[in-house]
Design an enzyme around this catalytic site. Sequence first.
Site, PDB file in Angstrom:
ATOM      1  CG  ASP A  92      -0.223   0.192   2.524  1.00 55.82           C
ATOM      2  OD1 ASP A  92       0.674  -0.627   2.815  1.00 55.82           O
ATOM      3  OD2 ASP A  92      -0.538   1.145   3.267  1.00 55.82           O
ATOM      4  CD  GLU A 158       4.028   1.415   7.089  1.00 58.51           C
ATOM      5  OE1 GLU A 158       4.674   1.904   8.052  1.00 58.51           O
ATOM      6  OE2 GLU A 158       3.801   2.078   6.046  1.00 58.51           O
TER       7      GLU A 158
END
Length: 455
Positions: A92, A158
């Site tokens: 991500d 994250e």
Amino acid sequence: MPQQPLADAVRSLMDRARTDLAELVAFPSVADPRQFPVEECRKAARWVADAFAAEGLTNVQLLDTPDGTQSVYAELPGPAGAPTVLLYSHYDVQPPLDEDAWLSPAFELTERDGRWYGRGAADCKGNILMHLTALRALRRVYGDEYPVGLKIIVEGSEEQGTGGLERYAEAHPELLAADAIVIGDTGNFAPGLPTVTASLRGMTVVEVAITTLAGNLHSGAFGGAAPDALQALVKVLASLHDENGDVAVAGLTNDQTWPGVQYADEQFRADAKVLDGVELTGTGSVADRLWARPSVTVLGIDAPPVIGATSSVQSAAKALVSLRVPPGTDTDAAQDALVAHLEAQVPFGAQVRIERHGNGAPFSADTSGPAYEAMGEAMAEAFGTPMVASGEGGSIPLCNTLQTLYPQAEIVLIGVEEPTTQIHAVNESVDPLELERMALTEALFLRRYAELRKA
């Protein structure tokens, strides 16, 4: 066998690394459905899973974590008696921010001046390619058997800090157990200077909302006597630092020092692109301020924009405040101190509401074990210069979860990021030479670590 074939293999794989990174960057995998479709994250997860499966990893899974995102898991047992190494990264990315400020499309990998530009090119898709290129080089030179047992975990949230992988690991404590854990989410202190990150600051965030009136009032008719919520908020935020720019929150100390590599003021000014004539904030060395002491940042303010503003006394205003704390500081206690400070500084008897967001504890690595010895030897060979240890002002909450679950495991933080990559900003990029050297480092590390554990 001499190591030159391994270096040659990594170099020969760089065109493939660029092609793969371009495919991965093309997914706008921002783990916030308010900004980008969830399907983009799922496509990125599937790409990562397929890529590691193609390198011989088995038991490849897409794990549904409690925050609604997916983490990629894969594994492969090693030779008899070999240690197990867990390789971590995340797919991500941060949102692109102001897309008009990008010199090339944020989600289109573009080469310019010898660098590869695109959101996630360094943080953290470049680190996924570091892992993949290292494994590909090992297979090309030594065959299908890796020198260690491998586990791969690539998470999908994250950047949002929603803790999906941490909660999943706590519920499945056997899943990520390893002798050494390589966190591919940091980078070198300077380009060409091989670096392990030995500490991370923890982070806490609070939202402070101030209300003074039932509604906005005309500033001509009421200004001067009516209490302005925005003015009150500005006074509160200004109180967070003293005249030197040091954090002025009672209970947080500003006298800690950083014992490792130092950060020259002029180099920091260049890396941070500080404008001419503008002074740095705080006291002590730059390394002290970044890695050993707390810092407070106002992340955002809800207030009327300049364009379209009316002549009004504001009835309400809100800010999001981030506090970073060094190892040795309890994050919960630090958040309590921040909240107490904000409440005590509110003027005019204004009404204040403070909402506490999540905490991430600071992290400090034990650098005395064989994994660090192996990494030091690998970095020295790949870069031709000794490894240094630095801190990192950012936070990776998963490190503390892994340290708690697996106290005997060595946790080593490395990566392709360095000060000029501009992670989290517009025009993020990666230096392909850093990617090449770090992939070679990781390949050399996996072999050397296996040898040291066998000896």
